[in-house]
Every structure is written in structure tokens, then in C-alpha cells.
Design a protein around this motif. Structure first.
Motif: not given
Length: 412
Positions: A18-25, A107-109, A144-152, A160-169
Motif C-alpha cells: 500500500f505504502v510502497a506503490q504510493f511512494a513509487l506511483q 528515500a527513508s520510507m 501486494s497486488a490487492l494493495a495496489g488495486f485498493v490504492l489505484g 486524488g482530486d481532494l489533494g495531497w494532504q487528504v491522500v497522505v492522511a
């Protein structure tokens, strides 16, 4: 016991993915939308290097043990807590104002995620019986695949249209909930005292044995025919005429759904025919799809053909992943499971990335059809080699098929 450990594997690999795919995509989308130049986006992939270099510090995870605790528990929970802290820091950043701070956090993540993935690999090897390794590998890939599906499909598409802070929160809330689950509810294995510890410089010792070396070679040769469509799916989909949103829907959402099916359906196939036979079967299908795509695009881009091959590549990569891990888990030696799993998977990933990068770089000069034809010919050689070496991985009575059987460590 087995079901409890499998539940832990599912939850924690979902957390990682969930976190890795967000960091890369996901981070790439936000930085680009904020006007970040391509040079900045390129640094994002540099920031991911610690994830692939996790085998360098993997012996530390096998050697450092807390008394009276399952030996991977502190690593798994500590890393999840660190991920929550880093997400909280990212919540204070802004893609337009502080892109460099975001890169440092990524990078730290990736360093933390690489460490957590190494510990989870050790948990699979140590927490499951050998006959259940294919279940652990299947659950890992499916989660791992399910995490990517849920994230996307849900986080990026709906929020996504609600902004960076909403997604990161949202990511922070989910990661915190999974941290609490790991601390109070999940089973992270028994208290195990292996008879040996890896040396500090034992990262590549697994390649000193013939069976892991052969499996590594076969994995690369069999997968190369479908590796390029998988790694370059965004490029191929855009070149085929799909919009960014359509490409995201096919490549991320549908792609991860097919990846989930690949990992999930691999399990019953392995139980019936064996993991090594699955590798061969996937290799034959990869060759057929690669040759088919080469034929379809010989006179120009074929939209439907590229979409089909991109989806198959996601299915095939995760099915191959499950078969591969089912075999290599049995070859890891007690006391050094985390180190040897991290070494095998990290070096494999680096080779795959290098091959995919070379293919993408040559795409405009060589063309898609010759690339697919050449990779299919290499995979034909890989499948032929696999079939000639089948007896080394398919002893009678072994579903996952290896001659070596790890000695059981002492459990208290």
C-alpha cells in the motif's frame, strides 16, 4: 497456527504494498501535477534504490534477536511504526513547495520498507512448514497486488482530486490501524532459536549453492519475454493511444487485479502439479503472448493487443513470483532465512530492472516487434533448459519440488 501466520503475512504485505506503490506511483502523479520537472521525477527512482539494496543489511535482521520474543516481531512492528512517522512528516509537506523534502521522506520510507520486507520474508520461511510455503508465497503476492488495486481504484481515483494532504492522511490512518493490528492481534510466529547466524558478509552466500543459482537463471530466462511489457506498461499504453486516465485504469487498477488473480490461482496449480511445472507452464504462455504481440505490431501499434499483453504480464509476473518463492523458501537455510530471501529477491529485482531499462531505452530505435521476438527466443531457451533440469527440482512426493530440505530450527 498456519492460518494465523498466513493472516499476518496477508495484512503486513498489504501494508507494505500500500505504502510502497504510493511512494513509487502516487507521489509521481502529485509531483508532476505540481509542475515538477522530469529531472525531479527521475530522482524519485534514485530514492527507491534502498528498497532493492535491502540484502546489504539483511544479516543484521537475522543476527539481532530480542530475548523472549519471536525474532522478527521487533523488526516488523518497528518498521511499521517508522512508516507511520514518515507519513506524518509527509503530511506536513507540499508537492509544489517542498518536493525535495518529499524525496527525502520517500528515500527513508523505501529503506524502512525494504527492512520490513526482509523480516517478513524471514517470517514466511520460519513461521510456516515447508509444505505450506506455496501458501505463504501466494498470500504475499495476492496481498501486494490487492494493495495496489485498493490504492489505484479507491485512494488515488476517489480521493486524488481532494489533494495531497487528504491522500497522505488516508495512508497514515490505514497504516496506523495496521500497526495496532500487528501489535495486539497478529501472530508473528513462535519464539525460535536457530542454531546458526549468518556472518555480516554472507549476503550472497545463497548463490554459492547450485540449485539457487539454477533457479535464478531459469527465472530470468523464463520471465524476460513478458518482463518488458510489465515494466513499461505506461509507455506502451500511451503509445497505443490510451489517455493517462485510461492507462491508469488498465495498468494500475486492472493490472493489479490480474496480478492478484495470478498469485491466487497459482496456489491450486502448485498443489496439483508442483511449483516448477508452473514455472514451465507460465514460460510457455509468455512465449505465446510475446510472439503474438510481435506479430500484431509488425505493421504498427495494435491497441487491443497491447492492452491484453499488459494485463497478461501482470498475471504472469505474480504467478511466476509465487512459484519462484515456493521453491526458494525451501532452499533457505535456518537462521539465515531473511538474509538469503532478501539476497535472492533483491538481485533478481535489480537484474529485471536493468533488463527492462535496456528494453525501454532501445524501444524507439529497435521497435516493439523485434524486442518481443528476441525476448521470446530467449525464453524458449529458458523453457528448454528448465525442462531438461526438471529432475533436479521435482523429486517424487514434493509438491514444490526441491532436493534440499531445510533443517527445522529449535522452537520453544
Amino acid at each position: 497456527m498456519t492460518m494465523r501466520v498466513l493472516t499476518t503475512i496477508a495484512v503486513m504485505f498489504f501494508a507494505c504494498g500500500f505504502v510502497a506503490q504510493f511512494a513509487l506511483q502516487g507521489v509521481t502523479l502529485f509531483l508532476r501535477s505540481a509542475g515538477a520537472p522530469s529531472s525531479m521525477l527521475g530522482l524519485l527512482y534514485v530514492a527507491a534504490i534502498p528498497y532493492t539494496l535491502r540484502f546489504v543489511w539483511a544479516p543484521l535482521i537475522d543476527r539481532v534477536r530480542v530475548k523472549n520474543q519471536p525474532r522478527f516481531r521487533p523488526w516488523i512492528i518497528g518498521c511499521q511504526a517508522a512508516i507511520c512517522v514518515l507519513l506524518a512528516v509527509m503530511l506536513l509537506t507540499d508537492p509544489a513547495e517542498t518536493p525535495r523534502a518529499i524525496l527525502i521522506a520517500v528515500a527513508s520510507m523505501m529503506f524502512v520498507l525494504g527492512t520490513q520486507l526482509t523480516a517478513l520474508g524471514g517470517l514466511i520461511a520460519e513461521g510456516l512448514d515447508a509444505e505450506d510455503y506455496h501458501k505463504g508465497a501466494s498470500v504475499q503476492g495476492a496481498a501486494s497486488a490487492l494493495a495496489g488495486f485498493v490504492l489505484g481504484a479507491f485512494v488515488l481515483f476517489l480521493l486524488g482530486d481532494l489533494g495531497w494532504q487528504v491522500v497522505v492522511a488516508t495512508l497514515l490512518a490505514v497504516s496506523t490501524a495496521l500497526l495496532l493490528a500487528a501489535m495486539f492481534f497478529l501472530d508473528v510466529g513462535q519464539i525460535v532459536t536457530p542454531d546458526e547466524r549468518p556472518s555480516w558478509l554472507s549476503q550472497l552466500s545463497i548463490f554459492g549453492r547450485p540449485q539457487p543459482r539454477l533457479l535464478f537463471l531459469l527465472s530470468v530466462l523464463i520471465s524476460i519475454s513478458i518482463l518488458f511489457p510489465y515494466a513499461s506498461k505506461s509507455v506502451l499504453l500511451v503509445d497505443a493511444g490510451f489517455s493517462v486516465s485510461q492507462g491508469g485504469l488498465i495498468g494500475i487498477v486492472a493490472g493489479n487485479l490480474f496480478a492478484f488473480l495470478g498469485a491466487y490461482l497459482a496456489k491450486p496449480f502448485i498443489e496439483r502439479f508442483g511449483a516448477f511445472n508452473l514455472l514451465i507452464a507460465i514460460g510457455l504462455c509468455n512465449i505465446a503472448f510475446a510472439l503474438g504481440l510481435a506479430f500484431l505490431v509488425r505493421d504498427g501499434i495494435n491497441t487491443i493487443g497491447i492492452a491484453v499483453v499488459v494485463l497478461w504480464s501482470s498475471f504472469a509476473v505474480f504467478a511466476t513470483f509465487t512459484a519462484n518463492r515456493s521453491i526458494i523458501l525451501r532452499l533457505c537455510r535456518p537462521g539465515r532465512q531473511a538474509t538469503e530471501m532478501a539476497s535472492f529477491t533483491s538481485v533478481e529485482a535489480m537484474i529485471f530492472l536493468a533488463l527492462a531499462g535496456a528494453g525501454i531505452s532501445a524501444l524507439d530505435q529497435v521497435g516493439l516487434a523485434p524486442l518481443m521476438l528476441g525476448s521470446a527466443l530467449i525464453s524458449i531457451g529458458g523453457v528448454a533448459l528448465a525442462m531438461s533440469q526438471r529432475d533436479k527440482f521435482q523429486p517424487l512426493g514434493s509438491r514444490t519440488g526441491v532436493h534440499e530440505k531445510a533443517q527445522e530450527p529449535s522452537k520453544t
